[in-house]
Design a protein around this motif. Structure first.
Motif, short mmCIF file in Angstrom:
data_model
loop_
_atom_site.label_atom_id
_atom_site.label_comp_id
_atom_site.label_asym_id
_atom_site.label_seq_id
_atom_site.Cartn_x
_atom_site.Cartn_y
_atom_site.Cartn_z
N ILE A 118 0.84 -1.20 0.00
CA ILE A 118 0.00 0.00 0.00
C ILE A 118 0.87 1.25 0.00
O ILE A 118 0.61 2.22 -0.73
CB ILE A 118 -0.95 0.01 1.21
CG1 ILE A 118 -1.93 -1.17 1.12
CG2 ILE A 118 -1.71 1.33 1.28
CD1 ILE A 118 -2.83 -1.13 -0.09
N PHE A 119 1.94 1.25 0.81
CA PHE A 119 2.85 2.40 0.81
C PHE A 119 3.50 2.58 -0.57
O PHE A 119 3.74 3.71 -1.00
CB PHE A 119 3.92 2.23 1.88
CG PHE A 119 3.52 2.77 3.23
CD1 PHE A 119 3.22 4.11 3.39
CD2 PHE A 119 3.43 1.94 4.34
CE1 PHE A 119 2.86 4.62 4.62
CE2 PHE A 119 3.07 2.43 5.58
CZ PHE A 119 2.77 3.79 5.72
N ARG A 120 3.80 1.49 -1.23
CA ARG A 120 4.35 1.59 -2.58
C ARG A 120 3.33 2.20 -3.53
O ARG A 120 3.68 3.02 -4.41
CB ARG A 120 4.79 0.21 -3.07
CG ARG A 120 6.02 -0.33 -2.34
CD ARG A 120 6.31 -1.77 -2.68
NE ARG A 120 7.50 -2.25 -1.96
CZ ARG A 120 7.91 -3.51 -1.96
NH1 ARG A 120 7.22 -4.43 -2.63
NH2 ARG A 120 8.99 -3.86 -1.27
N ALA A 121 2.08 1.81 -3.36
CA ALA A 121 1.02 2.39 -4.19
C ALA A 121 0.85 3.87 -3.90
O ALA A 121 0.58 4.67 -4.80
CB ALA A 121 -0.30 1.64 -3.96
N GLU A 122 1.00 4.26 -2.62
CA GLU A 122 0.92 5.67 -2.25
C GLU A 122 2.02 6.46 -2.97
O GLU A 122 1.79 7.56 -3.50
CB GLU A 122 1.07 5.84 -0.74
CG GLU A 122 0.06 5.09 0.11
CD GLU A 122 -1.27 5.80 0.25
OE1 GLU A 122 -1.54 6.72 -0.55
OE2 GLU A 122 -2.04 5.43 1.14
N PHE A 123 3.23 5.91 -2.95
CA PHE A 123 4.37 6.57 -3.60
C PHE A 123 4.12 6.70 -5.10
O PHE A 123 4.37 7.76 -5.70
CB PHE A 123 5.65 5.76 -3.33
CG PHE A 123 6.90 6.58 -3.34
CD1 PHE A 123 7.45 7.02 -2.14
CD2 PHE A 123 7.52 6.92 -4.52
CE1 PHE A 123 8.62 7.79 -2.14
CE2 PHE A 123 8.68 7.68 -4.53
CZ PHE A 123 9.24 8.12 -3.33
N LEU A 124 3.63 5.62 -5.71
CA LEU A 124 3.34 5.65 -7.14
C LEU A 124 2.26 6.68 -7.45
O LEU A 124 2.33 7.38 -8.47
CB LEU A 124 2.90 4.26 -7.59
CG LEU A 124 2.50 4.12 -9.07
CD1 LEU A 124 3.67 4.48 -9.98
CD2 LEU A 124 2.03 2.69 -9.36
#
Length: 367
Positions: free
Chosen positions: A266-272
């Motif tokens: 989810i944090f990776r998706a936030e960054f993306l």
């Protein structure tokens, strides 16, 4: 193209958008039912996770918990009606989300055409437009406010923007973007008098925001009660952008959350999502679409001065210029081999959408 052919095309496009709206809503609801059968939990329990619990608590008890002041009162006020008629507030809120998601889709169809609306319906985080979150009603109010403003119906736009301001702080950003739109319209028309007919209307939504600030001041004696609630409950406090990026980058490293492995994704998706936001702003500015760029840009800026990137994946739903850009890209590319490409994209999008909804239904963090 004849008038009759044009009318048929519009009817066909509208029918397709309605079908996609209905299909995606059914898919999300069917997924919820299957998860309920698998886990033995009641459907309202699956639909009532995370922020829904805050909205329901406010609807029932008011702002009894200080951190709940981070949530604007519009949605809790509507949910409170459920208690008056003996309905389940979560189911009541889900029906509201269904209706307002249809209204948001309709507005986006008018703003950007069929593929913009369809792209929004296929967004990975669409589950937040089904459950009693503020995303769906806010998008309905904000998208229609923008649609009315672009047609210079500023009275209606102001009322709708005022409604949006009862739902979330993004209403402040909407008012700012509408002001930029008003200036842009006056500049294009080379008539400063247009500002006299448009800008004063924006005092109405600003008054709505001011009313909530005054209300919180009356309860707490602090003009920064909303910011304090955000900081206390979700670490949303002022942070320099470079520190925010550093904190966000650290949060997406493998092994950071051994007990909750989905958090890293989810944090990776936030960054993306933040990267997507920056790219959208750049594209809009290159095309001299300054009002739309200001709408997305101010939100990207707000996220970049928080502790870390959080809730950006949901905020993407509010970025109607992103969906109109996608629509503009897809529209001339729907024939031949492109059809197969988009078919694959749709399957992938629906798969991700279902997976994201399962995370939410199971009470796992989903942004």
């Amino acid at each position: 193209m004849s008038a009759r052919a044009s009318s048929v095309r519009v009817d066909t496009d509208a029918r397709l958008v309605v079908q996609v709206w209905l299909g995606t809503r059914l898919l999300l609801l069917i997924t919820a039912v299957l998860v309920a059968l698998r886990t033995g939990r009641r459907l309202p329990n699956l639909l009532g996770n995370w922020d829904v619990a805050h909205f329901v608590a406010i609807a029932k008890n008011g702002y009894a918990v200080q951190t709940d002041m981070a949530f604007f009162p519009g949605l809790p006020l509507v949910l409170s009606l459920a208690y008056r008629v003996g309905a389940d507030p979560v189911i009541w809120g889900t029906v509201l989300a269904l209706v307002t998601s249809a209204l948001a889709t309709w507005a986006l169809y008018r703003i950007g055409g069929r593929w913009a609306a369809i792209a929004w319906l296929l967004a990975p985080t669409s589950v937040f437009t089904l459950v009693p979150y503020s995303e769906s009603p806010f998008c309905a109010a904000a998208f229609w406010a923008w649609e009315r403003a672009t047609r210079k119906h500023w009275g209606a736009a102001a009322v709708l923007a005022g409604l949006a301001c009862t739902l979330r702080v993004s209403g402040l950003f909407l008012v700012g973007a509408l002001a930029v739109l008003a200036v842009s319209q006056a500049w294009t028309a080379r008539r400063a008098s247009g500002l006299v007919r448009s800008l004063p209307w924006l005092l109405l939504p600003l008054g709505v925001l001011a009313s909530y600030a005054v209300y919180l001041y009356g309860r707490t004696g602090s003009w920064t009660a909303w910011f304090s609630a955000q900081a206390a409950g979700w670490k949303r406090e002022f942070t320099w952008p470079w520190d925010c990026v550093r904190n966000s980058w650290r949060s997406l490293q493998p092994g950071m959350y051994a007990d909750h492995p989905e958090w890293v994704w989810i944090f990776r998706a936030e960054f993306l999502s933040m990267i997507v936001g920056v790219l959208v702003v750049i594209v809009l500015l290159l095309r001299w679409r300054v009002p739309e760029a200001s709408w997305v840009g101010v939100q990207v800026l707000a996220f970049s001065i928080s502790y870390w990137f959080q809730s950006v994946c949901r905020a993407v739903l509010l970025w109607f210029p992103l969906w109109t850009l996608i629509g503009e890209f897809v529209e001339p590319r729907t024939r031949g081999a492109w059809r197969w490409f988009w078919a694959v994209v749709i399957v992938v999008a629906l798969t991700v959408q279902v997976g994201w909804s399962v995370l939410f239904y199971l009470g796992m963090w989903a942004s």
